[in-house]
Design a protein around this motif. Sequence first.
Motif, PDB file in Angstrom:
ATOM      1  N   ALA A 299      -7.472  -8.584  -3.719  1.00  9.51           N
ATOM      2  CA  ALA A 299      -8.449  -7.495  -3.740  1.00  9.51           C
ATOM      3  C   ALA A 299      -7.785  -6.162  -3.421  1.00  9.51           C
ATOM      4  O   ALA A 299      -8.142  -5.121  -4.003  1.00  9.51           O
ATOM      5  CB  ALA A 299      -9.571  -7.777  -2.745  1.00  9.51           C
ATOM      6  N   ARG A 300      -6.819  -6.176  -2.520  1.00 10.93           N
ATOM      7  CA  ARG A 300      -6.111  -4.931  -2.188  1.00 10.93           C
ATOM      8  C   ARG A 300      -5.308  -4.422  -3.388  1.00 10.93           C
ATOM      9  O   ARG A 300      -5.275  -3.208  -3.660  1.00 10.93           O
ATOM     10  CB  ARG A 300      -5.185  -5.177  -0.990  1.00 10.93           C
ATOM     11  CG  ARG A 300      -4.568  -3.923  -0.390  1.00 10.93           C
ATOM     12  CD  ARG A 300      -5.603  -3.025   0.251  1.00 10.93           C
ATOM     13  NE  ARG A 300      -6.318  -3.685   1.325  1.00 10.93           N
ATOM     14  CZ  ARG A 300      -5.910  -3.710   2.593  1.00 10.93           C
ATOM     15  NH1 ARG A 300      -4.783  -3.104   2.936  1.00 10.93           N
ATOM     16  NH2 ARG A 300      -6.632  -4.316   3.516  1.00 10.93           N
ATOM     17  N   ILE A 301      -4.672  -5.341  -4.111  1.00 13.38           N
ATOM     18  CA  ILE A 301      -3.925  -4.944  -5.318  1.00 13.38           C
ATOM     19  C   ILE A 301      -4.876  -4.332  -6.348  1.00 13.38           C
ATOM     20  O   ILE A 301      -4.593  -3.277  -6.933  1.00 13.38           O
ATOM     21  CB  ILE A 301      -3.193  -6.158  -5.919  1.00 13.38           C
ATOM     22  CG1 ILE A 301      -2.119  -6.666  -4.958  1.00 13.38           C
ATOM     23  CG2 ILE A 301      -2.564  -5.792  -7.267  1.00 13.38           C
ATOM     24  CD1 ILE A 301      -1.544  -8.016  -5.330  1.00 13.38           C
ATOM     25  N   ILE A 302      -6.014  -4.995  -6.565  1.00 13.96           N
ATOM     26  CA  ILE A 302      -6.986  -4.484  -7.541  1.00 13.96           C
ATOM     27  C   ILE A 302      -7.517  -3.128  -7.108  1.00 13.96           C
ATOM     28  O   ILE A 302      -7.657  -2.206  -7.920  1.00 13.96           O
ATOM     29  CB  ILE A 302      -8.143  -5.486  -7.715  1.00 13.96           C
ATOM     30  CG1 ILE A 302      -7.627  -6.815  -8.263  1.00 13.96           C
ATOM     31  CG2 ILE A 302      -9.211  -4.926  -8.658  1.00 13.96           C
ATOM     32  CD1 ILE A 302      -8.656  -7.932  -8.244  1.00 13.96           C
ATOM     33  N   LEU A 303      -7.789  -2.975  -5.816  1.00 17.48           N
ATOM     34  CA  LEU A 303      -8.311  -1.709  -5.303  1.00 17.48           C
ATOM     35  C   LEU A 303      -7.303  -0.578  -5.480  1.00 17.48           C
ATOM     36  O   LEU A 303      -7.645   0.520  -5.939  1.00 17.48           O
ATOM     37  CB  LEU A 303      -8.674  -1.867  -3.816  1.00 17.48           C
ATOM     38  CG  LEU A 303      -9.275  -0.640  -3.127  1.00 17.48           C
ATOM     39  CD1 LEU A 303     -10.579  -0.220  -3.794  1.00 17.48           C
ATOM     40  CD2 LEU A 303      -9.508  -0.931  -1.648  1.00 17.48           C
ATOM     41  N   VAL A 304      -6.055  -0.844  -5.140  1.00 10.82           N
ATOM     42  CA  VAL A 304      -5.012   0.181  -5.269  1.00 10.82           C
ATOM     43  C   VAL A 304      -4.812   0.568  -6.731  1.00 10.82           C
ATOM     44  O   VAL A 304      -4.735   1.761  -7.065  1.00 10.82           O
ATOM     45  CB  VAL A 304      -3.691  -0.309  -4.651  1.00 10.82           C
ATOM     46  CG1 VAL A 304      -2.531   0.621  -5.020  1.00 10.82           C
ATOM     47  CG2 VAL A 304      -3.814  -0.401  -3.136  1.00 10.82           C
ATOM     48  N   THR A 305      -4.721  -0.426  -7.614  1.00  9.73           N
ATOM     49  CA  THR A 305      -4.491  -0.112  -9.032  1.00  9.73           C
ATOM     50  C   THR A 305      -5.683   0.629  -9.632  1.00  9.73           C
ATOM     51  O   THR A 305      -5.512   1.531 -10.456  1.00  9.73           O
ATOM     52  CB  THR A 305      -4.211  -1.383  -9.852  1.00  9.73           C
ATOM     53  OG1 THR A 305      -5.308  -2.288  -9.742  1.00  9.73           O
ATOM     54  CG2 THR A 305      -2.928  -2.059  -9.386  1.00  9.73           C
ATOM     55  N   THR A 306      -6.901   0.267  -9.204  1.00 12.79           N
ATOM     56  CA  THR A 306      -8.081   0.937  -9.743  1.00 12.79           C
ATOM     57  C   THR A 306      -8.144   2.387  -9.288  1.00 12.79           C
ATOM     58  O   THR A 306      -8.451   3.296 -10.079  1.00 12.79           O
ATOM     59  CB  THR A 306      -9.367   0.191  -9.326  1.00 12.79           C
ATOM     60  OG1 THR A 306      -9.290  -1.166  -9.775  1.00 12.79           O
ATOM     61  CG2 THR A 306     -10.597   0.842  -9.929  1.00 12.79           C
ATOM     62  N   ALA A 307      -7.865   2.630  -8.000  1.00 14.35           N
ATOM     63  CA  ALA A 307      -7.898   3.998  -7.488  1.00 14.35           C
ATOM     64  C   ALA A 307      -6.782   4.845  -8.099  1.00 14.35           C
ATOM     65  O   ALA A 307      -7.009   5.991  -8.520  1.00 14.35           O
ATOM     66  CB  ALA A 307      -7.781   3.979  -5.964  1.00 14.35           C
ATOM     67  N   ALA A 308      -5.575   4.281  -8.170  1.00 13.24           N
ATOM     68  CA  ALA A 308      -4.430   5.055  -8.673  1.00 13.24           C
ATOM     69  C   ALA A 308      -4.494   5.259 -10.181  1.00 13.24           C
ATOM     70  O   ALA A 308      -3.962   6.249 -10.707  1.00 13.24           O
ATOM     71  CB  ALA A 308      -3.126   4.354  -8.288  1.00 13.24           C
ATOM     72  N   ALA A 309      -5.156   4.339 -10.892  1.00 15.49           N
ATOM     73  CA  ALA A 309      -5.183   4.414 -12.356  1.00 15.49           C
ATOM     74  C   ALA A 309      -5.911   5.647 -12.876  1.00 15.49           C
ATOM     75  O   ALA A 309      -5.676   6.065 -14.017  1.00 15.49           O
ATOM     76  CB  ALA A 309      -5.826   3.160 -12.943  1.00 15.49           C
TER      77      ALA A 309
END
Length: 322
Positions: A299-309
Amino acid sequence: MLNILFVTFPFFALVLAGFVAIQRGLLPRDAIGGLNGFVLYFALPCMLYRFGAGSPISQLLDPTLFLAYLLCALLMVGFSVAMSLNARIRWNDAAFGALVAAFPNTGFMGVPLLVALLGEGAAGPAIVTIVADLVITTSLCVALSRLDGADEHGAARAAKNALKAVLANPMPWAIILGVLSSAMSYELVGPLAKTVGLLADSASPVALFTIGAVLARSQQLTQESGHAPIMLRDYLPIACFKLFLHPVLVLLVLSTVIQMGFAMDRFTMVVVVLVAALPSASNVALLTERFDADTGRVARIILVTTAAAFFTFSGAVALLHA
């Protein structure tokens, strides 16, 4: 660049709205299952069918694109697993970390976003990548996740169960129906076409809102479970692989395919590179819960990639669509 941000901002704003709704208690967590069910079984299949039926059959049945993209996905999985395995992260967590490194959020976010940016011609190549990720990449990673088990047949059984899950997923069937409709130049009758159209139009906003809600719920559940603090080194490299390495790898492979003389135009290459530049697929967090992997890390990976994307994806569009 400003024009690109005007297009991408609403998509990421809807993700943020879903996240805030759960974090602030404006929407109960129990409602997420209903939202996800509506998107998965009604709205998204209609959207994929509509785009599939409206795309040239040559785009939807493109073995060169399918194999080239699949090669990139397999390389991403292998590299991510090799970089993740250690005394703390074993096969189960490494496999699902590899899946979020190789599986973009194409269905819930990518298809509507790319169509908004590039036109309806972007739907066909994007749908090809969805098939590869749903059928092969996901099944492979689920099988790899079972290698921690003592049962030597665990991986084979997991792969079989993953394929069963694919068959129960309405998205591939919607794509197949869209391909058949495109091949036969079939059009739905008026009332049915209107119904499918209404559901398809609802897919993008509800799916994006649901992504944010799922991410917020995963974060809350991790905190409530007393999960040990997740170290940056356990998730940040994978997030960087997804946002930077994956699109670069796809660009290099597809450029090589074109230079070797295979039939692929630049527009298709741009679409698929932008698919790879999308954040990680949010549904992987649901898979980690089912297979008892570290949902907090994924979930942390998905959250980081979604915010940074919001920034990295917009930058990729500016570079490739200049």
